[in-house]
Design an enzyme around this catalytic site. Structure first.
Site, short mmCIF file in Angstrom:
data_model
loop_
_atom_site.label_atom_id
_atom_site.label_comp_id
_atom_site.label_asym_id
_atom_site.label_seq_id
_atom_site.Cartn_x
_atom_site.Cartn_y
_atom_site.Cartn_z
N GLU A 84 -3.03 10.48 -11.27
CA GLU A 84 -2.70 10.45 -12.88
C GLU A 84 -3.89 9.26 -13.19
O GLU A 84 -4.25 8.33 -12.55
CB GLU A 84 -1.25 9.71 -12.97
CG GLU A 84 -1.00 9.79 -14.51
CD GLU A 84 0.19 8.99 -14.82
OE1 GLU A 84 0.81 9.14 -15.68
OE2 GLU A 84 1.08 8.87 -13.79
N GLU A 101 -3.89 3.47 1.33
CA GLU A 101 -4.13 3.91 2.94
C GLU A 101 -4.30 5.42 3.34
O GLU A 101 -3.46 6.08 2.73
CB GLU A 101 -2.98 3.46 3.72
CG GLU A 101 -3.03 3.56 5.36
CD GLU A 101 -1.75 3.50 6.06
OE1 GLU A 101 -1.64 4.10 7.03
OE2 GLU A 101 -0.94 2.71 5.84
N HIS A 149 0.94 -1.01 -0.14
CA HIS A 149 -0.03 0.00 0.02
C HIS A 149 0.76 1.46 0.01
O HIS A 149 1.97 1.37 0.42
CB HIS A 149 -1.20 -0.15 1.10
CG HIS A 149 -0.34 0.05 2.65
ND1 HIS A 149 0.08 -1.00 3.32
CD2 HIS A 149 0.02 1.24 3.25
CE1 HIS A 149 0.43 -0.50 4.43
NE2 HIS A 149 0.54 0.80 4.52
N ARG A 189 -2.15 11.28 3.90
CA ARG A 189 -2.64 11.67 4.80
C ARG A 189 -3.78 12.72 4.69
O ARG A 189 -3.64 13.49 3.57
CB ARG A 189 -1.70 12.61 5.98
CG ARG A 189 -0.68 11.90 6.46
CD ARG A 189 0.36 12.60 7.41
NE ARG A 189 1.12 11.82 8.38
CZ ARG A 189 2.45 11.42 7.62
NH1 ARG A 189 2.89 11.66 6.51
NH2 ARG A 189 3.14 10.70 8.42
N HIS A 204 2.40 11.43 -7.15
CA HIS A 204 1.19 11.31 -7.41
C HIS A 204 0.65 9.74 -7.17
O HIS A 204 1.75 9.12 -7.21
CB HIS A 204 0.70 11.54 -8.73
CG HIS A 204 1.26 11.01 -9.98
ND1 HIS A 204 2.62 11.32 -10.19
CD2 HIS A 204 1.44 9.62 -10.46
CE1 HIS A 204 3.09 10.45 -11.25
NE2 HIS A 204 2.17 9.53 -11.20
N ASN A 245 -5.36 12.17 10.95
CA ASN A 245 -4.57 12.59 12.49
C ASN A 245 -5.90 13.56 13.06
O ASN A 245 -6.28 14.34 12.29
CB ASN A 245 -3.70 13.53 12.31
CG ASN A 245 -2.58 12.37 11.95
OD1 ASN A 245 -2.17 11.42 12.37
ND2 ASN A 245 -1.91 12.96 10.71
#
Length: 179
Positions: A166, A93, A26, A30, A120, A97
């Site tokens: 992309e 993923e 993965h 964030r 990207h 936070n």
């Protein structure tokens, strides 16, 4: 003889036996607001949430998404699904936070403004023209359309956090990078 690898300076000629079975599972981004990002990736790119993991002692949550093949079976048992998720390829993923969604001025660096770093993620699509129409119908912001710039047949859009995505159709890229 079967293809092994293109050769460039720095590439090893063979794979160390100790690395057999290693796979890129993965990539993590964030995100400021998980609800907004989950809506975007599920609605626009058809990704499904495989697993959410909360870490209250560290004030963050992880969301693991994948674009599943039709008929692909994902384990229902939560422990088996966790194991299965971490054995796949092409998982996204999203890390949240806690509290960032409440700060109007909070932004993550997208990697494409100075200083550049991360670039990207990429989705390959079966029909680039249809994908562009789909993205337009969902008002997804374009950085570059397929007919713009020096590299044709490739588009770039942004997600809710400004990360570049992309979009390409593999069949249109067979001559890419050759004069």
């Amino acid at each position: 003889m079967a293809f092994n690898t293109e050769q460039q300076p720095g590439m090893t000629e063979s794979v160390a036996p100790e690395t057999r079975g290693f796979r890129l599972n993965h990539s993590m981004l964030r995100v400021k607001d998980p609800q907004r990002s989950l809506a975007f990736y599920s609605r626009v790119f058809g990704m499904r949430l495989l697993r959410k993991l909360d870490f209250p002692e560290l004030d963050f949550s992880l969301y693991f998404l994948a674009a599943l093949d039709e008929g692909e079976v994902v384990p229902e048992d939560v422990d088996e699904r966790t194991r299965w998720t971490f054995s796949q390829r092409g998982i996204l993923e999203l890390t949240h936070n806690w509290g960032t969604e409440k700060d109007a001025d909070f932004r993550y660096h997208d990697g494409n403004s100075k200083p550049q770093g991360f670039g990207h993620i990429c989705f390959s699509v079966p029909d680039l023209d249809a994908a562009v129409q789909w993205l337009d119908s969902h008002e997804v912001p374009f950085v570059k359309r397929p007919d713009e710039g020096g590299i044709k047949h490739v588009a770039f859009v942004t997600d809710p956090d400004g990360y570049w995505i992309e979009i390409l159709e593999p069949a249109r890229l067979t001559g890419l990078g050759r004069s």
